[in-house]
Design a protein around this motif. Structure first.
Motif, PDB file in Angstrom:
ATOM      1  N   SER A   7      56.466  29.940  69.925  1.00  0.00           N
ATOM      2  CA  SER A   7      56.510  31.369  69.606  1.00  0.00           C
ATOM      3  C   SER A   7      55.514  31.723  68.508  1.00  0.00           C
ATOM      4  CB  SER A   7      57.922  31.788  69.209  1.00  0.00           C
ATOM      5  OG  SER A   7      58.325  31.120  68.040  1.00  0.00           O
ATOM      6  N   LEU A   8      55.311  30.840  67.538  1.00  0.00           N
ATOM      7  CA  LEU A   8      54.289  31.073  66.515  1.00  0.00           C
ATOM      8  C   LEU A   8      52.899  31.146  67.138  1.00  0.00           C
ATOM      9  CD1 LEU A   8      55.156  28.833  63.420  1.00  0.00           C
ATOM     10  CD2 LEU A   8      54.925  31.299  63.480  1.00  0.00           C
ATOM     11  N   PHE A   9      52.618  30.227  68.037  1.00  0.00           N
ATOM     12  CA  PHE A   9      51.311  30.183  68.678  1.00  0.00           C
ATOM     13  C   PHE A   9      51.067  31.424  69.528  1.00  0.00           C
ATOM     14  CE2 PHE A   9      48.385  28.969  72.055  1.00  0.00           C
ATOM     15  CZ  PHE A   9      47.328  28.481  71.300  1.00  0.00           C
ATOM     16  N   ILE A  10      52.041  31.819  70.328  1.00  0.00           N
ATOM     17  CA  ILE A  10      51.889  32.983  71.198  1.00  0.00           C
ATOM     18  C   ILE A  10      51.756  34.259  70.371  1.00  0.00           C
ATOM     19  CG2 ILE A  10      53.080  34.413  72.904  1.00  0.00           C
ATOM     20  CD1 ILE A  10      54.113  31.797  74.138  1.00  0.00           C
ATOM     21  N   THR A  11      52.557  34.394  69.320  1.00  0.00           N
ATOM     22  CA  THR A  11      52.456  35.566  68.459  1.00  0.00           C
ATOM     23  C   THR A  11      51.098  35.622  67.775  1.00  0.00           C
ATOM     24  OG1 THR A  11      54.837  35.417  68.060  1.00  0.00           O
ATOM     25  CG2 THR A  11      53.565  36.794  66.562  1.00  0.00           C
ATOM     26  N   GLY A  12      50.619  34.482  67.303  1.00  0.00           N
ATOM     27  CA  GLY A  12      49.300  34.429  66.686  1.00  0.00           C
ATOM     28  C   GLY A  12      48.194  34.798  67.650  1.00  0.00           C
ATOM     29  N   MET A  13      48.289  34.337  68.881  1.00  0.00           N
ATOM     30  CA  MET A  13      47.277  34.671  69.881  1.00  0.00           C
ATOM     31  C   MET A  13      47.281  36.163  70.211  1.00  0.00           C
ATOM     32  SD  MET A  13      45.310  32.253  70.687  1.00  0.00           S
ATOM     33  CE  MET A  13      44.572  32.855  72.178  1.00  0.00           C
ATOM     34  N   ILE A  14      48.476  36.741  70.322  1.00  0.00           N
ATOM     35  CA  ILE A  14      48.568  38.180  70.611  1.00  0.00           C
ATOM     36  C   ILE A  14      47.941  38.988  69.484  1.00  0.00           C
ATOM     37  CG2 ILE A  14      50.184  40.100  70.867  1.00  0.00           C
ATOM     38  CD1 ILE A  14      51.970  38.175  72.474  1.00  0.00           C
ATOM     39  N   TYR A  15      48.259  38.648  68.239  1.00  0.00           N
ATOM     40  CA  TYR A  15      47.671  39.344  67.098  1.00  0.00           C
ATOM     41  C   TYR A  15      46.161  39.168  67.080  1.00  0.00           C
ATOM     42  CZ  TYR A  15      52.092  40.436  64.737  1.00  0.00           C
ATOM     43  OH  TYR A  15      53.306  40.946  64.391  1.00  0.00           O
ATOM     44  N   LEU A  16      45.706  37.972  67.345  1.00  0.00           N
ATOM     45  CA  LEU A  16      44.277  37.688  67.317  1.00  0.00           C
ATOM     46  C   LEU A  16      43.540  38.431  68.428  1.00  0.00           C
ATOM     47  CD1 LEU A  16      42.635  35.900  65.412  1.00  0.00           C
ATOM     48  CD2 LEU A  16      42.655  34.164  67.176  1.00  0.00           C
ATOM     49  N   GLY A  83      45.170  34.605  62.821  1.00  0.00           N
ATOM     50  CA  GLY A  83      44.524  33.338  62.491  1.00  0.00           C
ATOM     51  C   GLY A  83      45.431  32.405  61.708  1.00  0.00           C
ATOM     52  N   LEU A  84      46.154  32.972  60.753  1.00  0.00           N
ATOM     53  CA  LEU A  84      47.081  32.142  59.969  1.00  0.00           C
ATOM     54  C   LEU A  84      48.204  31.570  60.828  1.00  0.00           C
ATOM     55  CD1 LEU A  84      47.408  34.111  56.621  1.00  0.00           C
ATOM     56  CD2 LEU A  84      46.336  31.896  56.989  1.00  0.00           C
ATOM     57  N   LEU A  85      48.756  32.392  61.703  1.00  0.00           N
ATOM     58  CA  LEU A  85      49.819  31.899  62.578  1.00  0.00           C
ATOM     59  C   LEU A  85      49.312  30.807  63.505  1.00  0.00           C
ATOM     60  CD1 LEU A  85      51.743  35.157  63.530  1.00  0.00           C
ATOM     61  CD2 LEU A  85      52.515  33.314  62.037  1.00  0.00           C
ATOM     62  N   LEU A  86      48.110  30.962  64.008  1.00  0.00           N
ATOM     63  CA  LEU A  86      47.536  29.925  64.864  1.00  0.00           C
ATOM     64  C   LEU A  86      47.305  28.623  64.101  1.00  0.00           C
ATOM     65  CD1 LEU A  86      44.928  31.779  67.065  1.00  0.00           C
ATOM     66  CD2 LEU A  86      46.965  30.603  67.812  1.00  0.00           C
ATOM     67  N   ILE A  87      46.746  28.723  62.911  1.00  0.00           N
ATOM     68  CA  ILE A  87      46.490  27.522  62.111  1.00  0.00           C
ATOM     69  C   ILE A  87      47.788  26.828  61.735  1.00  0.00           C
ATOM     70  CG2 ILE A  87      45.623  26.740  59.868  1.00  0.00           C
ATOM     71  CD1 ILE A  87      43.414  28.858  60.187  1.00  0.00           C
ATOM     72  N   ILE A  88      48.789  27.602  61.337  1.00  0.00           N
ATOM     73  CA  ILE A  88      50.090  27.018  60.966  1.00  0.00           C
ATOM     74  C   ILE A  88      50.728  26.335  62.166  1.00  0.00           C
ATOM     75  CG2 ILE A  88      52.452  27.600  60.294  1.00  0.00           C
ATOM     76  CD1 ILE A  88      51.232  29.731  58.436  1.00  0.00           C
ATOM     77  N   SER A  89      50.701  26.993  63.330  1.00  0.00           N
ATOM     78  CA  SER A  89      51.341  26.388  64.502  1.00  0.00           C
ATOM     79  C   SER A  89      50.599  25.133  64.952  1.00  0.00           C
ATOM     80  CB  SER A  89      51.431  27.399  65.644  1.00  0.00           C
ATOM     81  OG  SER A  89      50.157  27.700  66.136  1.00  0.00           O
ATOM     82  N   LEU A  90      49.278  25.148  64.896  1.00  0.00           N
ATOM     83  CA  LEU A  90      48.526  23.955  65.280  1.00  0.00           C
ATOM     84  C   LEU A  90      48.728  22.815  64.294  1.00  0.00           C
ATOM     85  CD1 LEU A  90      45.188  25.540  66.532  1.00  0.00           C
ATOM     86  CD2 LEU A  90      46.983  24.474  67.897  1.00  0.00           C
ATOM     87  N   ALA A  91      48.761  23.130  63.003  1.00  0.00           N
ATOM     88  CA  ALA A  91      48.968  22.087  61.998  1.00  0.00           C
ATOM     89  C   ALA A  91      50.367  21.490  62.112  1.00  0.00           C
ATOM     90  CB  ALA A  91      48.749  22.659  60.603  1.00  0.00           C
ATOM     91  N   LEU A  92      51.382  22.324  62.290  1.00  0.00           N
ATOM     92  CA  LEU A  92      52.748  21.806  62.424  1.00  0.00           C
ATOM     93  C   LEU A  92      52.918  20.988  63.699  1.00  0.00           C
ATOM     94  CD1 LEU A  92      54.958  24.768  61.169  1.00  0.00           C
ATOM     95  CD2 LEU A  92      54.605  22.546  60.086  1.00  0.00           C
ATOM     96  N   SER A  93      52.309  21.438  64.793  1.00  0.00           N
ATOM     97  CA  SER A  93      52.443  20.658  66.023  1.00  0.00           C
ATOM     98  C   SER A  93      51.720  19.316  65.900  1.00  0.00           C
ATOM     99  CB  SER A  93      51.910  21.457  67.215  1.00  0.00           C
ATOM    100  OG  SER A  93      50.539  21.663  67.083  1.00  0.00           O
ATOM    101  N   TYR A  94      50.601  19.292  65.201  1.00  0.00           N
ATOM    102  CA  TYR A  94      49.893  18.032  64.991  1.00  0.00           C
ATOM    103  C   TYR A  94      50.717  17.092  64.119  1.00  0.00           C
ATOM    104  CZ  TYR A  94      46.338  14.712  63.586  1.00  0.00           C
ATOM    105  OH  TYR A  94      45.649  13.548  63.341  1.00  0.00           O
ATOM    106  N   LEU A  95      51.300  17.633  63.043  1.00  0.00           N
ATOM    107  CA  LEU A  95      52.081  16.791  62.126  1.00  0.00           C
ATOM    108  C   LEU A  95      53.374  16.281  62.754  1.00  0.00           C
ATOM    109  CD1 LEU A  95      51.656  18.752  58.777  1.00  0.00           C
ATOM    110  CD2 LEU A  95      50.634  16.556  59.412  1.00  0.00           C
ATOM    111  N   LEU A  96      54.012  17.103  63.566  1.00  0.00           N
ATOM    112  CA  LEU A  96      55.315  16.727  64.122  1.00  0.00           C
ATOM    113  C   LEU A  96      55.218  15.881  65.389  1.00  0.00           C
ATOM    114  CD1 LEU A  96      57.271  20.061  63.585  1.00  0.00           C
ATOM    115  CD2 LEU A  96      57.492  17.946  62.290  1.00  0.00           C
ATOM    116  N   TYR A  97      54.170  16.074  66.177  1.00  0.00           N
ATOM    117  CA  TYR A  97      54.135  15.430  67.484  1.00  0.00           C
ATOM    118  C   TYR A  97      53.031  14.383  67.630  1.00  0.00           C
ATOM    119  CZ  TYR A  97      57.540  18.890  68.775  1.00  0.00           C
ATOM    120  OH  TYR A  97      58.668  19.656  68.828  1.00  0.00           O
ATOM    121  N   THR A  98      52.474  13.919  66.543  1.00  0.00           N
ATOM    122  CA  THR A  98      51.525  12.816  66.649  1.00  0.00           C
ATOM    123  C   THR A  98      52.005  11.627  65.852  1.00  0.00           C
ATOM    124  OG1 THR A  98      50.190  13.673  64.811  1.00  0.00           O
ATOM    125  CG2 THR A  98      49.497  14.207  67.056  1.00  0.00           C
TER     126      THR A  98
END
Length: 98
Positions: A7-16, A83-98
């Motif tokens: 939801s963070l990623f989708i919301t960030g993309m819509i705003y962007l 942009g902030l929502l996208l960066i936060i969602s990408l960073a959290l997904s990288y930290l949690l799922y790698t």
């Protein structure tokens, strides 16, 4: 947690996307297209007749028509928040799922 990241990623993309569209629109990217469509409409016989009854074809000279710049106050905030929502969602997904 995955649904929150999605939801963070989708919301960030819509705003962007909306912010990017407003940025392109306010810089005058579509002014040339609108101007040429108005000129084309006035060049046809049916368009000349119709233009007598509406004010859509108040076409000025090209330098007057193309210099109209619209400004929107929310453009920068939409781009920054998206942009902030996208960066936060990408960073959290990288930290949690790698």
């Amino acid at each position: 947690m995955l649904s929150i990241l999605n939801s963070l990623f989708i919301t960030g993309m819509i705003y962007l996307i909306f912010g990017g569209f407003l940025y392109i629109f306010q810089k005058g990217f579509f002014n040339g297209i609108v101007y040429s469509l108005k000129r084309f409409r006035r060049s046809t016989a049916q368009g000349k007749y119709v233009s007598q009854f509406d004010d859509l074809d108040d076409t000025k000279e090209a330098h007057e028509e193309l210099s109209v710049i619209r400004s929107y106050r929310v453009t920068r905030s939409l781009l920054v928040i998206g942009g902030l929502l996208l960066i936060i969602s990408l960073a959290l997904s990288y930290l949690l799922y790698t």
